[in-house]
Write an enzyme that holds these catalytic residues in place. Structure first.
Site, PDB file in Angstrom:
ATOM      1  N   ARG A  37       0.287  -1.171   0.216  1.00  0.00           N
ATOM      2  CA  ARG A  37      -0.172   0.569  -0.101  1.00  0.00           C
ATOM      3  C   ARG A  37       1.093   1.244  -0.131  1.00  0.00           C
ATOM      4  O   ARG A  37       0.662   1.756  -0.088  1.00  0.00           O
ATOM      5  CB  ARG A  37      -1.173  -0.148   1.202  1.00  0.00           C
ATOM      6  CG  ARG A  37      -1.874  -0.829   1.015  1.00  0.00           C
ATOM      7  CD  ARG A  37      -2.713  -0.725   2.112  1.00  0.00           C
ATOM      8  NE  ARG A  37      -4.685  -1.299   1.913  1.00  0.00           N
ATOM      9  CZ  ARG A  37      -5.479  -2.354   2.537  1.00  0.00           C
ATOM     10  NH1 ARG A  37      -5.119  -1.915   3.598  1.00  0.00           N
ATOM     11  NH2 ARG A  37      -6.299  -2.303   1.961  1.00  0.00           N
ATOM     12  N   LYS A 207     -16.352 -14.870   5.395  1.00  0.00           N
ATOM     13  CA  LYS A 207     -18.051 -15.104   5.532  1.00  0.00           C
ATOM     14  C   LYS A 207     -18.716 -14.740   4.567  1.00  0.00           C
ATOM     15  O   LYS A 207     -18.774 -13.770   3.761  1.00  0.00           O
ATOM     16  CB  LYS A 207     -17.651 -14.350   6.952  1.00  0.00           C
ATOM     17  CG  LYS A 207     -16.903 -14.393   8.217  1.00  0.00           C
ATOM     18  CD  LYS A 207     -17.388 -12.781   8.742  1.00  0.00           C
ATOM     19  CE  LYS A 207     -18.679 -13.204   9.150  1.00  0.00           C
ATOM     20  NZ  LYS A 207     -18.532 -11.269   9.766  1.00  0.00           N
ATOM     21  N   GLY A 360      -7.517  -8.319   0.802  1.00  0.00           N
ATOM     22  CA  GLY A 360      -6.017  -7.935   0.892  1.00  0.00           C
ATOM     23  C   GLY A 360      -5.608  -9.502   1.212  1.00  0.00           C
ATOM     24  O   GLY A 360      -4.549  -9.477   0.962  1.00  0.00           O
ATOM     25  N   GLY A 384     -12.694  -3.873   0.703  1.00  0.00           N
ATOM     26  CA  GLY A 384     -14.034  -3.720   1.040  1.00  0.00           C
ATOM     27  C   GLY A 384     -14.297  -2.439   0.421  1.00  0.00           C
ATOM     28  O   GLY A 384     -15.265  -2.474   0.056  1.00  0.00           O
TER      29      GLY A 384
HETATM   30  P1  ADP Z   1      -9.545 -11.360   1.170  1.00  0.00           P
HETATM   31  O1  ADP Z   1      -9.111 -10.992   2.600  1.00  0.00           O
HETATM   32  O2  ADP Z   1      -8.938 -11.804   0.114  1.00  0.00           O
HETATM   33  O3  ADP Z   1     -11.276 -10.089   0.978  1.00  0.00           O
HETATM   34  P2  ADP Z   1     -11.605 -12.878   2.837  1.00  0.00           P
HETATM   35  O4  ADP Z   1     -11.522 -11.697   3.923  1.00  0.00           O
HETATM   36  O5  ADP Z   1     -12.868 -13.041   2.833  1.00  0.00           O
HETATM   37  O6  ADP Z   1     -10.469 -12.694   1.863  1.00  0.00           O
HETATM   38  O7  ADP Z   1     -11.334 -13.635   3.507  1.00  0.00           O
HETATM   39  C1  ADP Z   1      -9.330 -14.460   3.935  1.00  0.00           C
HETATM   40  C2  ADP Z   1      -9.404 -15.552   5.044  1.00  0.00           C
HETATM   41  O8  ADP Z   1     -10.507 -16.527   4.512  1.00  0.00           O
HETATM   42  C3  ADP Z   1      -8.338 -16.510   4.853  1.00  0.00           C
HETATM   43  O9  ADP Z   1      -7.397 -16.264   6.187  1.00  0.00           O
HETATM   44  C4  ADP Z   1      -8.912 -17.418   4.456  1.00  0.00           C
HETATM   45  O10 ADP Z   1      -7.982 -18.725   5.768  1.00  0.00           O
HETATM   46  C5  ADP Z   1     -10.228 -17.584   5.125  1.00  0.00           C
HETATM   47  N1  ADP Z   1     -10.400 -19.374   4.567  1.00  0.00           N
HETATM   48  C6  ADP Z   1     -10.609 -19.416   3.826  1.00  0.00           C
HETATM   49  N2  ADP Z   1     -11.171 -20.714   3.161  1.00  0.00           N
HETATM   50  C7  ADP Z   1     -10.973 -21.407   4.776  1.00  0.00           C
HETATM   51  C8  ADP Z   1     -12.142 -22.596   4.647  1.00  0.00           C
HETATM   52  N3  ADP Z   1     -12.304 -23.642   4.617  1.00  0.00           N
HETATM   53  N4  ADP Z   1     -12.056 -22.663   6.341  1.00  0.00           N
HETATM   54  C9  ADP Z   1     -12.043 -21.677   7.548  1.00  0.00           C
HETATM   55  N5  ADP Z   1     -11.561 -20.091   6.847  1.00  0.00           N
HETATM   56  C10 ADP Z   1     -11.099 -19.965   4.862  1.00  0.00           C
HETATM   57 MG    MG Z   2      -9.315 -10.298   4.379  1.00  0.00          MG
END
Ligand code: ADP
Ligand code: MG
Length: 403
Positions: A37, A207, A360, A384
């Site tokens: 960043r 989520k 991220g 976000g």
């Molecule tokens: P981003 O930051 O790219 O938007 P998110 O914050 O939504 O992504 O999600 C990232 C997290 O999701 C990671 O820390 C990863 O470990 C978790 N994750 C992915 N698959 C699973 C799973 N099957 N069970 C638990 N956590 C998971």
């Molecule tokens: Mg994230």
């Protein structure tokens, strides 16, 4: 939106809102673990400095807690470490003010010569920055406005926040969008206005409740939605499958059923995992087996997509002309469960079209696999913010810059 190339900046005091919210090593040193960043914020800061502006950078770091500036500053995190890194990357010292609107900031701003760059302390040390009370934010914005003749909005990762330094401040000063914001918005436009088809979206992460809004809007844009990660288990549960101890948001199952029905009605293909890596528990050395997606053992949890799903996702990406990916499809932080996310990242590098990585953790995954950033069309600095844009929401920081 005006760009900085449209405004005269020589000798003028320019307040630049950047996104310098970098991850810090919380296990001890407090060092910056990933400076993406800061590097993404450099071009406009360097350009303004080269053109003889007196540059005053505003940014936030973390989510400090406390009743007032003193309490929050005592708890940290301070931007001091970011000021030194910014100076190294710029190749010249960056003056750092130990407060935001106090005596240190005043003296720092007064001391700036043409071409100098300063960074003021964490805007979120002032509770008014994030206040829901318009007049509180407005008062802080008025004090900040006193430091500058012009405002440049370049903190893409924060443009979805109605915060004093993002929204209220640009309303008080002549303003322009920074190079990063212009680049990010240009890519988001390509994802929402006449995207080349097939348009494939891959969603993962933890989520499903965070992403239902964007999924709803994407059903009107994309041709295919590939779903993996923790959020995928709520989809499998919506099909009536048992998911063992996998991440599950039981209260979202009905909404997910609604999404599946709406996708069918609109002819959008939803691709769910067909096999799953099921582990005994969430740990780097947990024992795991590959099982069919409709046969996850009750005492196990899904931590990655399996090899059949990797091949299925690859096949669904092969003809894509536009791809947006947000959210790892497995717990990639543990090497044993990173194969699915790595496969998705590698497939993206082969796509003949626009590929965009948002989020991220997804961006961190790409870098952890050692894939060249240039192999992707765009890696967004704002997860976000890009999700809210794709959700069709208006982003306060962009509204202010467009006014
Ligand atoms: P981003 O930051 O790219 O938007 P998110 O914050 O939504 O992504 O999600 C990232 C997290 O999701 C990671 O820390 C990863 O470990 C978790 N994750 C992915 N698959 C699973 C799973 N099957 N069970 C638990 N956590 C998971
Ligand atoms: Mg994230």
């Amino acid at each position: 939106m005006r760009s900085v190339d449209d405004i005269e900046v020589t000798g003028r005091r320019v307040l630049v809102r950047s996104d310098l919210n970098v991850p810090l090593d919380m296990s001890g040193s407090g060092a910056i673990t990933d400076d993406l960043r800061i590097r993404a914020s450099l071009p406009v800061i360097r350009k303004l400095s080269d053109r003889g502006a007196r540059v005053i950078v505003l940014a936030h770091l973390g989510r400090p807690k406390g009743a007032d500036f003193a309490e929050r500053a005592a708890g940290g995190p301070s931007l001091a470490v970011v000021a030194s890194r910014l100076g190294e990357l710029l190749g010249k010292p960056v003056a750092f003010a130990a407060d935001l609107v106090g005596p240190s900031a005043e003296a720092t701003v007064d001391g700036l010569e043409a071409g100098d760059v300063a960074l003021l302390e964490n805007v979120r040390f002032e509770p008014a920055e994030t206040s829901k009370d318009d007049s509180e934010r407005s008062r802080l914005a008025a004090r900040l406005a006193g430091f500058g003749d012009l405002y440049v909005g370049d903190g893409f990762g924060a443009v979805h926040r109605k915060h004093a330094s993002v929204y209220d401040l640009p309303l008080r000063l002549p303003h322009a969008a920074g190079d990063l914001v212009i680049a990010e918005v240009a890519v988001l436009r390509r994802l929402t206005e006449n995207p080349a088809r097939p348009y494939v979206v891959i969603l993962g992460g933890s989520k499903v409740s965070d992403k239902l809004g964007v999924i709803g809007n994407l059903l009107g844009l994309a041709d295919r939605l590939l779903i993996g990660g923790g959020m995928g288990y709520t989809f499998l549960a919506a099909l009536g499958y048992g998911v063992g101890h996998s991440l599950l948001e039981a209260d979202q199952i009905e909404s997910v059923r609604g999404v599946l029905a709406e996708a069918e009605r609109r002819g959008v293909e939803i691709v769910l995992p067909t096999d799953i890596v099921a582990a005994t528990h969430l740990a780097a050395d947990a024992q795991s087996v590959v099982v069919p997606a409709d046969a996850i053992p009750a005492d196990r949890e899904g931590v990655d997509i399996g090899p059949d799903t990797r091949a299925l996702f690859a096949a669904k990406l092969i003809d894509a002309r536009t791809v947006f990916w947000n959210g790892p499809v497995g717990v990639f932080e543990f090497p044993a469960f990173a194969a699915g996310t790595r496969a998705v990242a590698e497939e993206l590098t082969k796509v003949d079209g626009l590929t965009v990585v948002g989020g991220g953790d997804s961006a961190a995954a790409v870098r952890s696999f050692g894939l060249a950033e240039g192999a992707f069309g765009h890696i967004s600095t704002g997860g976000g913010a890009s999700l809210e844009y794709l959700e069709g929401k208006t982003l306060p920081g962009l509204v202010a810059l467009e006014s």
